[in-house]
Design an enzyme around this catalytic site. Structure first.
Site, mmCIF file in Angstrom:
data_model
loop_
_atom_site.group_PDB
_atom_site.id
_atom_site.type_symbol
_atom_site.label_atom_id
_atom_site.label_comp_id
_atom_site.label_asym_id
_atom_site.label_seq_id
_atom_site.Cartn_x
_atom_site.Cartn_y
_atom_site.Cartn_z
ATOM 1 N N CYS A 34 -1.591 -2.199 -4.042
ATOM 2 C CA CYS A 34 -2.569 -2.729 -3.045
ATOM 3 C C CYS A 34 -2.980 -4.250 -2.994
ATOM 4 O O CYS A 34 -2.599 -4.726 -4.150
ATOM 5 C CB CYS A 34 -3.880 -1.829 -3.252
ATOM 6 S SG CYS A 34 -3.579 -0.105 -3.042
ATOM 7 N N TYR A 175 5.695 9.436 -1.410
ATOM 8 C CA TYR A 175 4.640 9.166 -2.600
ATOM 9 C C TYR A 175 3.961 10.466 -3.026
ATOM 10 O O TYR A 175 3.187 10.998 -2.337
ATOM 11 C CB TYR A 175 3.625 7.990 -1.975
ATOM 12 C CG TYR A 175 2.487 7.708 -2.976
ATOM 13 C CD1 TYR A 175 2.973 7.382 -4.135
ATOM 14 C CD2 TYR A 175 1.333 7.560 -2.196
ATOM 15 C CE1 TYR A 175 1.858 6.846 -5.029
ATOM 16 C CE2 TYR A 175 0.262 6.752 -3.191
ATOM 17 C CZ TYR A 175 0.616 6.407 -4.392
ATOM 18 O OH TYR A 175 -0.422 5.802 -5.212
ATOM 19 N N HIS A 178 -0.530 9.239 -8.377
ATOM 20 C CA HIS A 178 -1.827 8.755 -8.596
ATOM 21 C C HIS A 178 -3.106 9.397 -8.071
ATOM 22 O O HIS A 178 -3.939 9.016 -7.886
ATOM 23 C CB HIS A 178 -1.903 7.309 -7.659
ATOM 24 C CG HIS A 178 -0.994 6.490 -8.675
ATOM 25 N ND1 HIS A 178 -0.444 5.420 -7.937
ATOM 26 C CD2 HIS A 178 -0.835 6.111 -9.881
ATOM 27 C CE1 HIS A 178 0.242 4.645 -8.863
ATOM 28 N NE2 HIS A 178 -0.137 4.971 -9.988
ATOM 29 N N ASP A 270 -3.090 4.361 -14.972
ATOM 30 C CA ASP A 270 -1.708 3.688 -14.716
ATOM 31 C C ASP A 270 -2.080 2.051 -15.009
ATOM 32 O O ASP A 270 -1.076 1.430 -15.327
ATOM 33 C CB ASP A 270 -1.327 3.884 -13.298
ATOM 34 C CG ASP A 270 0.266 3.773 -13.369
ATOM 35 O OD1 ASP A 270 0.955 4.008 -14.667
ATOM 36 O OD2 ASP A 270 0.913 3.562 -12.623
#
Ligand code: ADP
Ligand code: SF4
Length: 695
Positions: A34, A175, A178, A270
């Site tokens: 991001c 994806y 997360h 992470d």
């Protein structure tokens, strides 16, 4: 590019690796990250990725791209690929990545339970009807997806894949990581409580992943590679996705995509700060998984050392060296290794200031790399500097983060630079703070700049050289940066109290006192933290570690509240609790007496007292402006001495983060000939939303 002069030990990092129909030119892989620019700042986003492509990364990915309007995470600014309107902005990103010979990847995301859909107002879709797992605990619940919803999602995902290809991407991500990807929620027993063929057994929980992977492979039809990003351990024991689950997933689906991208837990798990995690910490979770698939694998670990990278490949842990933060701190990391310029690497310090850009919905910034996010807006580059406008001499006073950056960047522009520092060492607050618990890696801010400066003939450094206005005016400097820093206040003035706090006989210390080695005489110390970033919590940790009986008082509901944005607040609070620090949240210090402090509840005003033998005030800082004031008083003499500009830089201008000080140092150097301080119009480029045609 210069002739490769790399150490043969690192040759393995530059081997080409196949990813399905593609060949990556080396093993350097910028995984999706991001950046707070996303759909709002497309040109800035594209240029940021382009600079990384110049820096030698073989693969460069976008952040998550929301695939459908029913899955958006407003207020966050991510990429969007909702419909064809989004293609031109994304096509620009792919084009700019391709221009420099890298593979362009896009991370398609269906957020589901993670997105409150505040913009679209549609009910979020999830495997199970639960409150959304959003950052702001929005009062929004997701509804359970029906079979029809699942069929819709598969169609939307295929459409997004088609748009990604039309935008020019070569690598398309599914994806499932997360807790952001909806597919993650289907995989996880924590979020998937279904009893149909998509819930219950692992085979059922991975059904959606299997379908989306198969759909994607079919849709790209050899025209692009397919990657799967997956959480290898949710760190919740049997309540979440386990290592056994992932081994079984790889056993079943391991050969479907062209690449596996392994991550750990949530984003907080992470991208851990260096305060709580070392380089390569993910190895223990990822090791052994590569053997379960013939496809290449990528993983992260805040890798900045080429030796660690080589070890990851040689030990068979990873095929690609994945990086988000190291590529932010140094977009030229691969190229520097390739050219044998290890001493030029700007190593990530693990401070997570970059992450705060996303969490505050502002363009990404980086402590080590002030050009991050400014590549298009201001035309700054991490390695290339505009030549000086004239053969002028520049003086930088103060060698903290701001002064070091100002001197280095002005030097790289070709100016004759003198850097003077009053103390015996370089680094200012950066050097002092790096000695605090957990912050050792922050010394890299100093190390990088000191190293660069030492290799420039046009920058001279003088230690133990306090500069006065009288002395300064003796020399022939055309431009002066006053980077004299700031000092922590001793009077309690800060965010809560904008006037002095009454202080009696109790000894009062500041963070500066503690950093220069002063210690309270007694055992019981109360810290008043009205700063809310790391300092109050770090000092509590320091003193508790030294055996003091520590209490911390904060007007906020959490200790070190702003570290929510660096994603380590929960670790800091847990650490202080484990150390036995006495936490007083929602409280202020109203006065300091002779043997204790008077507190007030921030809600009710109710008073209480806390015994103490010393207080530490972490409230606000005062800029060191005496040199500026002296120079201002003698402004009439400037012209005769050839002095054209004097500017305060960094904490001397306004105390802030180290990242802000470094950025101001760079701005000084960039704007020596034309400071933008008094600009009437916005001194940087921005994109303004285009009006839709009138209906
Ligand atoms: P910043 O974060 O803005 O770089 P710091 O507080 O880290 O600020 O650094 C300021 C540096 O300036 C310190 O190393 C300090 O010793 C030095 N300094 C302050 N006043 C003077 C002065 N008059 N002459 C030379 N150095 C100074
Ligand atoms: Fe690393 Fe900090 Fe830069 Fe992020 S902001 S890339 S953590 S140095």
């Amino acid at each position: 590019m210069a002739e490769p002069a790399r150490d043969p030990r690192y040759d393995i990092l530059f081997e080409p690796v196949r990813i399905g129909p593609l060949t990556a030119k080396n093993r350097f892989f910028q995984v999706p990250h991001c950046n707070g620019m996303g759909y709002r700042d497309p040109s800035a986003h594209a240029e940021m990725r382009a600079v990384k492509a110049q820096g030698g990364w073989a693969v460069i990915c976008t952040e998550q791209a929301e695939i459908h309007y029913s899955s958006e995470i407003t207020p966050y600014i991510e990429a969007r690929i909702w419909d064809d309107h989004d293609i031109p902005a994304l096509a620009l990103v792919a084009e700019r990545i391709h221009e420099h010979g890298a593979i362009a990847g896009i991370e398609l995301a269906y957020n589901g339970l993670n997105g409150p859909n505040l913009y679209s107002r549609t009910a979020p879709l999830a495997p199970t009807a639960l409150p959304v797992a959003s950052w702001f605990v929005d009062p929004v619940q997701a509804r359970e997806m029906t079979k029809r919803d699942i069929a819709n999602l598969r169609r939307w995902h295929r459409q997004a894949v088609d748009r990604a290809l039309r935008a020019g991407f070569d690598l398309v991500y599914v994806y499932a990581a997360h807790t952001y990807g909806g597919i993650h929620h289907f995989l996880s027993p924590r979020y998937n409580l279904r009893s149909d063929c998509y819930g219950g057994s692992l085979t059922n929980r991975m059904r959606l992943l299997r379908e989306l992977l198969t759909d994607t492979v079919e849709e790209v039809d050899g025209r692009a590679a397919v990657a799967c990003r997956i959480t290898v351990d949710e760190l919740l024991g049997d309540a979440g996705i386990t290592r056994d689950d992932i081994e079984a997933v790889l056993g079943e689906l391991g050969e479907i995509p062209d690449l596996w991208d392994f991550v750990l837990g949530t984003w907080e798990d992470d991208s851990v700060t260096s305060r709580f995690s070392a380089e390569g910490d993910q190895e223990q979770y990822v090791a052994g998984l590569k053997a379960l698939t013939s496809k290449p694998v990528v993983g992260v670990g805040r890798f900045t050392s080429p030796d660690t990278m080589v070890r990851m490949v040689r030990r068979g842990v990873l095929d690609f060296i994945g990086a988000a933060r190291p590529s932010i701190a140094d977009p030229y990391l691969p190229r520097k290794i390739e050219e044998g310029r290890l001493e030029d690497i700007r190593e990530c310090i693990g401070c997570n200031i970059c992450v705060t850009g996303d969490h505050t919905m502002s363009p990404i910034r980086c402590t080590q790399n002030p050009s991050m996010g400014e590549e298009w807006r201001r035309g700054w580059h991490p390695e290339v500097y505009r030549a000086r406008h004239a053969a002028e001499r520049v003086l930088v006073v103060g060698a903290g983060p701001a002064g070091l950056e100002a001197a280095m960047a002005a030097g790289k522009r070709g100016y004759e630079v003198v850097l003077v520092e009053r103390s015996r060492r370089l680094g200012g607050r950066g050097a002092a703070e790096a000695r605090l618990p957990g912050l050792a890696e922050w010394i890299r801010v100093l190390d990088y700049r000191e190293g660069q400066i030492s290799r420039m003939d046009n920058v001279e450094v003088y230690l133990e050289s306090p500069m006065t206005a009288a002395e300064l005016l003796e020399y022939d400097f055309a431009h002066v940066a006053v980077a004299t820093g700031s000092a922590w206040r001793r009077d309690g003035v800060g965010r809560w109290h904008t006037h002095r706090v009454p202080i009696g006989g109790l000894p009062v210390l500041t963070p500066d006192d503690l950093m220069t080695g002063d210690r309270p005489a007694g055992r019981r110390v109360v810290i008043f933290d009205d700063d809310h970033f790391y300092m109050g919590g770090v000092l509590a940790e320091l003193l508790a570690g030294e055996g003091y009986d520590v209490a911390i008082v904060t007007p906020q509901a959490y200790v070190s509240r702003w570290t929510i944005n660096t994603m380590d607040q929960h670790r800091i609070q847990a650490k202080l609790m484990d150390l036995g620090v006495d936490l007083h949240c929602n409280s202020t210090v109203e006065s300091i007496g002779d043997d204790g402090l008077e507190l007030a509840c921030t809600y009710t005003g109710r008073r209480s007292s806390l015994e103490a033998e010393a207080a530490v005030l972490v409230t606000a800082r005062l800029s060191e402006t005496s040199l500026l004031a002296e120079l201002e008083a003698r402004r009439g003499e400037w012209a005769d001495r050839g002095l054209r500009s004097v500017r305060a830089v960094g904490d001397a201008l306004a105390p802030g983060t180290i990242a802000a000080a470094v950025w101001e140092g760079r701005r000084f150097a960039e704007e020596i000939e034309a400071p933008s301080d008094d600009a009437d119009t916005t001194p940087y480029r921005r994109e303004v939303t285009q009006l839709a045609p009138k209906a």
